[in-house]
Write a protein that holds these residues in place. Structure first.
Motif, PDB file in Angstrom:
ATOM      1  N   PRO A 196       0.819  -1.216   0.000  1.00  0.00           N
ATOM      2  CA  PRO A 196       0.000   0.000   0.000  1.00  0.00           C
ATOM      3  C   PRO A 196       0.860   1.276   0.000  1.00  0.00           C
ATOM      4  CG  PRO A 196      -0.848  -1.592   1.591  1.00  0.00           C
ATOM      5  CD  PRO A 196       0.500  -2.077   1.170  1.00  0.00           C
ATOM      6  N   LEU A 197       1.969   1.251   0.738  1.00  0.00           N
ATOM      7  CA  LEU A 197       2.874   2.406   0.738  1.00  0.00           C
ATOM      8  C   LEU A 197       3.482   2.602  -0.639  1.00  0.00           C
ATOM      9  CD1 LEU A 197       4.680   4.610   1.998  1.00  0.00           C
ATOM     10  CD2 LEU A 197       6.252   2.786   2.711  1.00  0.00           C
ATOM     11  N   LEU A 198       3.921   1.527  -1.256  1.00  0.00           N
ATOM     12  CA  LEU A 198       4.534   1.634  -2.585  1.00  0.00           C
ATOM     13  C   LEU A 198       3.561   2.232  -3.589  1.00  0.00           C
ATOM     14  CD1 LEU A 198       6.460  -1.759  -2.767  1.00  0.00           C
ATOM     15  CD2 LEU A 198       7.424   0.511  -2.362  1.00  0.00           C
ATOM     16  N   LYS A 199       2.293   1.846  -3.493  1.00  0.00           N
ATOM     17  CA  LYS A 199       1.297   2.399  -4.408  1.00  0.00           C
ATOM     18  C   LYS A 199       1.178   3.905  -4.234  1.00  0.00           C
ATOM     19  CE  LYS A 199      -3.300   1.407  -6.221  1.00  0.00           C
ATOM     20  NZ  LYS A 199      -4.482   0.504  -6.122  1.00  0.00           N
ATOM     21  N   ARG A 200       1.211   4.370  -2.974  1.00  0.00           N
ATOM     22  CA  ARG A 200       1.135   5.810  -2.727  1.00  0.00           C
ATOM     23  C   ARG A 200       2.369   6.525  -3.251  1.00  0.00           C
ATOM     24  NH1 ARG A 200      -0.860   3.960   2.285  1.00  0.00           N
ATOM     25  NH2 ARG A 200       1.088   4.478   3.363  1.00  0.00           N
ATOM     26  N   LEU A 201       3.517   5.828  -3.254  1.00  0.00           N
ATOM     27  CA  LEU A 201       4.756   6.423  -3.751  1.00  0.00           C
ATOM     28  C   LEU A 201       4.878   6.343  -5.271  1.00  0.00           C
ATOM     29  CD1 LEU A 201       7.302   5.028  -1.118  1.00  0.00           C
ATOM     30  CD2 LEU A 201       6.492   7.390  -1.320  1.00  0.00           C
ATOM     31  N   GLY A 202       3.921   5.687  -5.910  1.00  0.00           N
ATOM     32  CA  GLY A 202       3.971   5.543  -7.350  1.00  0.00           C
ATOM     33  C   GLY A 202       4.872   4.428  -7.823  1.00  0.00           C
ATOM     34  N   VAL A 203       5.191   3.487  -6.936  1.00  0.00           N
ATOM     35  CA  VAL A 203       6.050   2.359  -7.289  1.00  0.00           C
ATOM     36  C   VAL A 203       5.176   1.165  -7.650  1.00  0.00           C
ATOM     37  CG1 VAL A 203       7.821   0.757  -6.461  1.00  0.00           C
ATOM     38  CG2 VAL A 203       7.884   3.162  -5.756  1.00  0.00           C
ATOM     39  N   VAL A 204       5.389   0.612  -8.827  1.00  0.00           N
ATOM     40  CA  VAL A 204       4.649  -0.564  -9.255  1.00  0.00           C
ATOM     41  C   VAL A 204       5.253  -1.782  -8.559  1.00  0.00           C
ATOM     42  CG1 VAL A 204       3.948  -1.989 -11.210  1.00  0.00           C
ATOM     43  CG2 VAL A 204       4.174   0.494 -11.488  1.00  0.00           C
ATOM     44  N   SER A 205       4.425  -2.533  -7.849  1.00  0.00           N
ATOM     45  CA  SER A 205       4.943  -3.650  -7.067  1.00  0.00           C
ATOM     46  C   SER A 205       4.142  -4.913  -7.321  1.00  0.00           C
ATOM     47  CB  SER A 205       4.930  -3.321  -5.570  1.00  0.00           C
ATOM     48  OG  SER A 205       3.603  -3.220  -5.088  1.00  0.00           O
ATOM     49  N   ALA A 206       4.769  -6.048  -6.994  1.00  0.00           N
ATOM     50  CA  ALA A 206       4.134  -7.357  -7.122  1.00  0.00           C
ATOM     51  C   ALA A 206       4.502  -8.181  -5.901  1.00  0.00           C
ATOM     52  CB  ALA A 206       4.587  -8.064  -8.401  1.00  0.00           C
ATOM     53  N   PRO A 207       3.548  -8.904  -5.307  1.00  0.00           N
ATOM     54  CA  PRO A 207       3.839  -9.677  -4.103  1.00  0.00           C
ATOM     55  C   PRO A 207       4.615 -10.943  -4.427  1.00  0.00           C
ATOM     56  CG  PRO A 207       1.604 -10.097  -4.800  1.00  0.00           C
ATOM     57  CD  PRO A 207       2.138  -9.035  -5.726  1.00  0.00           C
ATOM     58  N   GLN A 208       5.441 -11.365  -3.491  1.00  0.00           N
ATOM     59  CA  GLN A 208       6.168 -12.637  -3.588  1.00  0.00           C
ATOM     60  C   GLN A 208       5.886 -13.405  -2.306  1.00  0.00           C
ATOM     61  OE1 GLN A 208       7.964 -13.735  -6.123  1.00  0.00           O
ATOM     62  NE2 GLN A 208       9.257 -15.355  -5.325  1.00  0.00           N
ATOM     63  N   SER A 209       5.151 -14.516  -2.422  1.00  0.00           N
ATOM     64  CA  SER A 209       4.757 -15.273  -1.234  1.00  0.00           C
ATOM     65  C   SER A 209       4.934 -16.764  -1.465  1.00  0.00           C
ATOM     66  CB  SER A 209       3.303 -14.961  -0.859  1.00  0.00           C
ATOM     67  OG  SER A 209       2.979 -15.509   0.397  1.00  0.00           O
ATOM     68  N   ASP A 210       6.032 -17.135  -2.089  1.00  0.00           N
ATOM     69  CA  ASP A 210       6.310 -18.546  -2.328  1.00  0.00           C
ATOM     70  C   ASP A 210       6.449 -19.325  -1.026  1.00  0.00           C
ATOM     71  OD1 ASP A 210       9.598 -18.741  -1.850  1.00  0.00           O
ATOM     72  OD2 ASP A 210       8.902 -16.784  -2.526  1.00  0.00           O
ATOM     73  N   HIS A 211       6.913 -18.651   0.049  1.00  0.00           N
ATOM     74  CA  HIS A 211       7.209 -19.329   1.305  1.00  0.00           C
ATOM     75  C   HIS A 211       5.960 -19.856   2.006  1.00  0.00           C
ATOM     76  CE1 HIS A 211       6.351 -15.117   2.080  1.00  0.00           C
ATOM     77  NE2 HIS A 211       6.069 -15.405   3.327  1.00  0.00           N
TER      78      HIS A 211
END
Length: 411
Positions: A196-211
């Protein structure tokens, strides 16, 4: 968990040196014709045709419990439904650059593909990045300590920047890198997630939850997920199928054993707390596939557990034949383990010196081959564990890739 958060805070404080802002590389426009023969792994479409299928190479998830992908002519939608209870579903719409995006839903996030460069807050992605051949697009990693020589060399040359993000990420530094995409570590604790913070900063992100996958092959399928952002589905499919075939052959080898040793996972997080994977985590499936059994089959958690007081551990696992430590670095030897944690003498595995740890190939405090490459090489981890639990089936490798026996006591 408190230890992890403290480490993250210390890492962030240690990262006060500014990261130089970088201009993104220019995108090339490529004429692909009426029907591409393969996915475009570099550049954008210069001659868009509405009826063309721009993703002739496709992936599908047969093992992952968290991922699905649907393909359209010039875009694909990835849906991530966490196996941990964060009560959210994330959807990523991946659009071939040079073609028009679809109408987005309220929960959709847009990513232009193929991604030109990326950063990650999760070291488990690095092995997949290396296998896919996208090391040269890697702009930021969470730590300087990496077990993959090619990526370590990039860090040494200053081509890849350590952002000291611990596991959960550093939003400001991710923004400063200016990469097309930032892969975040997805936590079971919602307050620790930074997307959510990255979205506000304008950073395109993708989750990594393989673990938090329930099976090792489900975890290994995340190489396909990473490949989606680079249009490298064909390469990822081949890499996964090769590893899955070897894993299945080993699983069948151990499936008929009569005696199944009891295995305890986890590590002492503090004097009074024990942390371990939940009973529906892929690590326990690895134990079962290697011909072992565990004491937490009734536990429904896919993430991690913390037991305090530690006596809860002893109630179930004091009689375990093997202790298989994970995540935290293990002790130098059995004597050091007994000295630092005297109560662990109650564990049969400690008394019999049957203690193993996922820290072979250690290159730093939390960096080793398992952390960097364990996601993509489950067949090697399975072979090593079979050799531990059932040496009559497989001989132990001369130099284990992932699992180290804690020395001291009987061989």
């Amino acid at each position: 968990m408190r230890l992890l958060l403290a480490l993250g805070l210390l890492a962030a404080l240690a990262a006060c040196a500014p990261i130089p802002m970088r201009e993104p590389p220019a995108r090339n426009a490529i004429a692909v014709g009426p029907q591409p023969a393969a996915n475009l792994s570099e550049g954008c479409v210069a001659d868009y045709r509405p009826g063309a299928d721009y993703f002739p190479d496709k992936a599908a998830f047969q093992h992952s419990a968290q991922l699905k992908v649907e393909y359209h002519k010039n875009w694909k939608r990835v849906t991530f439904t966490p196996s941990v209870d964060t009560r959210e579903t994330l959807r990523l719409v991946l659009v071939q650059c040079g073609t028009p995006p679809p109408k987005l839903g309220a929960r959709d996030s847009l990513v232009e593909v193929p991604v030109r460069d990326f950063a990650t807050a999760n070291v488990s992605l690095l092995g997949a990045a290396h296998l896919l051949g996208i090391d040269d697009r890697l702009k930021g990693v969470p730590t300087r300590d990496v077990s993959i020589p090619a990526i370590a060399a990039r860090i040494e040359r200053g081509e890849t920047i350590p952002i000291y993000a611990a596991q959960h990420g550093n939003g400001e530094q991710a923004a400063a890198l200016g990469a097309d995409l930032f892969f975040t570590f997805y936590s079971a604790y919602p307050d620790a997630n930074i997307h959510p913070l990255l979205k506000r900063l304008g950073v395109v992100s993708a989750p990594q939850s393989d673990h938090t996958e329930p099976t090792p092959l489900g975890r290994a399928e995340w190489i396909k997920y990473i490949a989606l952002f680079f249009n490298l589905e064909a390469r990822a499919n081949g890499l996964f199928e090769e590893r899955a075939a070897r894993y299945e052959a080993l699983r069948v080898l151990a499936a008929g054993v009569e005696a199944r040793p009891l295995v305890q996972l986890g590590y002492p997080e503090s004097r009074d707390e024990w942390s371990q994977a939940g009973g529906r985590n892929q690590l326990y499936r690895l134990v079962e596939d290697a011909g072992g059994r565990h004491a937490w089959q009734d536990n429904p958690i896919a993430g991690s557990l913390t037991y305090a007081p530690m006596e809860k551990l002893f109630d179930r696992a004091a009689s375990a034949d093997v202790w298989l430590g994970n995540f935290m670095p293990g002790a130098a030897d059995i004597a050091a383990l007994r000295r630092d944690h005297p109560r662990l003498e109650w564990l049969r595995a400690v008394r019999n010196s049957q203690v193993y740890w996922f820290d072979a190939g250690k290159v730093g405090p939390f960096a080793n081959s398992w952390s960097d490459q364990g996601m993509t090489e489950p067949q090697d981890a399975l072979a090593e564990l079979i050799a531990i639990l059932h040496p009559e089936l497989l001989a132990a490798p001369a130099r284990p890739r992932f699992i180290r026996k804690i020395p001291g006591g009987p061989a």
